[in-house]
Design an enzyme around this catalytic site. Structure first.
Site, short mmCIF file in Angstrom:
data_model
loop_
_atom_site.label_atom_id
_atom_site.label_comp_id
_atom_site.label_asym_id
_atom_site.label_seq_id
_atom_site.Cartn_x
_atom_site.Cartn_y
_atom_site.Cartn_z
N ARG A 1 57.37 59.02 -77.46
CA ARG A 1 56.08 59.37 -76.95
C ARG A 1 55.72 60.56 -77.72
O ARG A 1 56.35 61.62 -77.43
CB ARG A 1 55.98 59.70 -75.35
N SER B 1 51.84 50.45 -67.94
CA SER B 1 51.82 51.42 -67.24
C SER B 1 50.95 50.93 -66.09
O SER B 1 49.77 50.26 -66.40
CB SER B 1 51.16 52.74 -67.63
N LYS C 1 52.18 65.05 -68.25
CA LYS C 1 51.04 64.10 -68.75
C LYS C 1 50.06 64.68 -68.04
O LYS C 1 49.73 64.22 -66.79
CB LYS C 1 51.37 62.64 -68.24
#
Length: 211
Positions: A40, A109, A138
């Protein structure tokens, strides 16, 4: 259903992993017991994602760990990654599945009961459920759901699930008690002085509660 061990899922963060680098962090984590590694990097373009992904694939060669790419479908296909993980704000799951084909793993998600109920097991292989806690890795995450929320969403969701959001070794028991198939961690491994030892600590806790 594709065979994927979600028990210990590492999400790489380029900033937290900066000292050691994402590839070396992943190598150490897999040696310590990580079963899935997700690449990511929200700041990288597709070319850079492909470059890092190919280095990760080479580093993980010969292990049983799966390599998942976050969001970037083009990079996932070019790397020949094991899978793609998308958020609700990215492309929709049917489009992602059409682009990666039938064989690649697709993760999605899920943050609410409505989204958990909407997951289609014919398209999606696993759900990332959370955030369990607020997490600085995040910035745009949704409202934390806690372990009670995790248990509710796991019950509703028709695919295997991995909990995410501020999780550490101490949370292993609560994650599995909620019914999740594993936990995804970022800062509990990335940026620690010894990622292999940090991963092994979590893996040993999983073995105690999950066998």
């Amino acid at each position: 259903m594709k065979n994927i061990d979600l028990s210990l899922y590492l999400v790489l963060d380029p900033d937290l992993c900066a000292a050691l680098g994402m590839v070396e962090t992943a190598r150490a984590a897999v040696a310590g017991g990580a079963r899935v590694v997700q690449l990511r990097n929200k700041h990288a373009d597709t070319a850079r994602m492909i470059e890092t992904g190919r280095a990760l694939k080479a580093a993980l060669f010969g292990t049983n760990a799966r390599l998942i790419v976050n969001d970037d479908v083009e990079a996932a296909v070019a790397i020949g990654a094991d899978g793609l993980h998308i958020g609700q704000e990215d492309m929709d799951a049917p489009t992602a599945r059409a682009r990666i084909g039938r064989d690649m793993i697709l993760g999605l998600s899920v943050e609410t009961e409505a989204l958990a109920a909407a997951v289609d097991p014919a398209i999606v292989d696993y759900a990332g459920i959370g955030p369990v806690f607020a997490t600085p890795t995040k910035a745009d995450h949704k409202q934390p759901i806690g372990f009670a929320g995790l248990a509710r969403l796991v019950r509703i969701c028709r695919v295997p699930s991995v909990a995410i959001g501020g999780l550490k070794a101490a949370h292993v028991g609560a994650v599995f008690a909620a019914g999740a198939d594993g936990l995804a961690v970022v800062s509990a491994i990335c940026g620690t002085p010894d990622p292999e030892a940090a991963t092994r600590d979590i893996a040993e806790n999983i073995k105690k509660v999950h066998g």
